[in-house]
Design a protein around this motif. Structure first.
Motif, PDB file in Angstrom:
ATOM      1  N   PRO A  72       8.325  -9.792   5.027  1.00  0.00           N
ATOM      2  CA  PRO A  72       7.680  -8.559   5.488  1.00  0.00           C
ATOM      3  C   PRO A  72       6.181  -8.614   5.232  1.00  0.00           C
ATOM      4  O   PRO A  72       5.747  -9.058   4.161  1.00  0.00           O
ATOM      5  N   VAL A  73       5.388  -8.174   6.213  1.00  0.00           N
ATOM      6  CA  VAL A  73       3.934  -8.243   6.050  1.00  0.00           C
ATOM      7  C   VAL A  73       3.252  -6.882   6.079  1.00  0.00           C
ATOM      8  O   VAL A  73       2.135  -6.736   5.578  1.00  0.00           O
ATOM      9  N   ALA A  74       3.896  -5.872   6.671  1.00  0.00           N
ATOM     10  CA  ALA A  74       3.253  -4.560   6.759  1.00  0.00           C
ATOM     11  C   ALA A  74       4.298  -3.464   6.804  1.00  0.00           C
ATOM     12  O   ALA A  74       5.417  -3.656   7.294  1.00  0.00           O
ATOM     13  N   ASP A  75       3.920  -2.279   6.295  1.00  0.00           N
ATOM     14  CA  ASP A  75       4.844  -1.152   6.324  1.00  0.00           C
ATOM     15  C   ASP A  75       4.782  -0.461   7.690  1.00  0.00           C
ATOM     16  O   ASP A  75       4.098  -0.925   8.610  1.00  0.00           O
ATOM     17  N   ALA A  76       5.468   0.669   7.795  1.00  0.00           N
ATOM     18  CA  ALA A  76       5.534   1.371   9.077  1.00  0.00           C
ATOM     19  C   ALA A  76       4.174   1.884   9.538  1.00  0.00           C
ATOM     20  O   ALA A  76       3.972   2.133  10.729  1.00  0.00           O
ATOM     21  N   GLU A  77       3.242   2.027   8.605  1.00  0.00           N
ATOM     22  CA  GLU A  77       1.888   2.470   8.950  1.00  0.00           C
ATOM     23  C   GLU A  77       0.938   1.297   9.172  1.00  0.00           C
ATOM     24  O   GLU A  77      -0.274   1.468   9.248  1.00  0.00           O
TER      25      GLU A  77
END
Length: 377
Positions: A314-319
């Protein structure tokens, strides 16, 4: 046209029965627009290492190959003799790197967004042909022939009017005929080039033929199409779908594979399609994915099921805020993950990807070494 003389190459149907199937490479009928079901569990793994890291060397090889192809294209445009030695040297490097770690080479290709289109298509087809040829057990000489043909598949497009190649709408019949002439133009350009085997030339000549006879320029069917040309048709179609073109947006590698699978037995040999999926994984390395909670990640490794299967970080959240640590997820059976087409990647996808590559490959090989994608004896 008379049936082409066959080459003494491996029986793809026998190979399909003999090779073990990897978890990441099972054929799927998943609709590209529907979320594929997978579960994920965290697997903590240390980073990778080395002076010029594995990913750095792979990136250098991709760029070097693109430069070698660009030199050939410039010479062809100027009607100058085509010198193949730099390209052959580039092929040597690609083969050696792939045999060392196929994941880095495929990821380096997927992350490269700076090559001019025709050069990227040439190098892309060569890398995908290498993956499938290696999976089929082709020897070094055969891989060389196959990759050289892949690099030269579309050289004839240099003689197709640019207004046709960049048209954003469908081509009319006259324009289609001009576009299809790239095959015969390519053969004409290669006729006087030394160092090309008959098998490589035949691959260029027949890479748009299809096993149901619907292809061009000769309407060959089934086994009339050489193994190299059948491989070329698959990897060329896959690579084209994966990239954004003037007339169509690119799709994810996962969606492109799904399209090819729907054409098994019609346009393409089913055994070859199955082996291609097994060679690069259902979610190829370098694929951007989105989880059900909106987080995005990148497929970084392929491995057999007993060693974790397809690995995502995973590299980024939902934002679209980047994570500050590397977490490895192993994709399995129950939660939802969607492969993202190029147009849906995060705003700063390129920077995130470079940062992740540096983090993963900066500090030594993994303690628990994952098996490479292709494990042929």
């Amino acid at each position: 046209m008379a049936q082409q003389e066959k080459q003494a190459l491996p029986d793809i149907h026998a190979i399909a029965a003999a090779l073990p199937e990897l978890d990441g490479g099972r054929p799927t009928a998943t609709n590209p627009g529907i979320l594929a079901k997978r579960s994920h569990e965290i697997m903590v793994m240390p980073g990778h290492r080395a002076g010029r890291s594995e990913i750095g060397r792979a990136i250098d090889l991709i760029n070097h190959s693109a430069s070698a192809v660009a030199t050939i294209h410039r010479a062809a445009r100027r009607r100058q003799p085509l010198e193949l030695q730099p390209v052959k040297q580039a092929i040597d490097g690609l083969i050696e790197n792939f045999e060392s770690d196929p994941n880095t080479l495929i990821w380096a290709l997927a992350a490269n967004r700076r090559m001019y289109y025709l050069g990227r298509r040439s190098v892309g087809c060569a890398v995908w042909a290498l993956a499938l040829g290696r999976r089929l057990g082709l020897d070094r000489t055969a891989l060389h022939e196959l990759m050289l043909g892949a690099l030269l598949l579309d050289i004839g497009k240099l003689n197709v009017p640019i207004v046709i190649l960049v048209k954003t709408r469908g081509l009319n019949e006259t324009e289609q005929n001009f576009a299809r002439r790239h095959v015969t133009e390519g053969i004409r350009m290669l006729e006087s080039v030394g160092g090309l085997s008959a098998a490589t030339v035949e691959m260029v000549r027949s890479h748009h033929e299809r096993i149901d006879g619907s292809g061009y320029p000769y309407g060959l069917e089934g086994d009339e199409i050489s193994l190299y040309a059948q491989i070329a048709g698959i990897v060329d179609s896959f690579d084209a779908m994966s990239l954004s073109r003037y007339y169509a947006d690119g799709v994810s590698g996962h969606a492109a594979l799904s399209t090819l699978q729907k054409q098994r037995g019609e346009k393409f040999d089913p055994a070859l399609i199955n082996q291609f999926v097994s060679a690069i994984g259902e979610f190829p390395t370098g694929t951007w994915v989105e989880f059900s909670d909106g987080c995005t990640g990148i497929v970084c490794l392929q491995a057999p099921a007993d060693q974790g299967g397809t690995q995502v970080v995973p590299v980024a959240d939902a934002e679209q805020q980047p994570f500050l640590e590397v977490r490895w997820l192993s994709l399995h059976e129950h939660s939802e993950v969607r492969a993202l087409p190029p147009a849906e990647r995060p705003r700063h996808a390129a920077a995130m990807e470079r940062s992740l590559q540096a983090a993963i490959y900066a500090h030594g090989a993994p303690k628990r070494q994952l098996a490479p994608l292709v494990t042929l004896g």
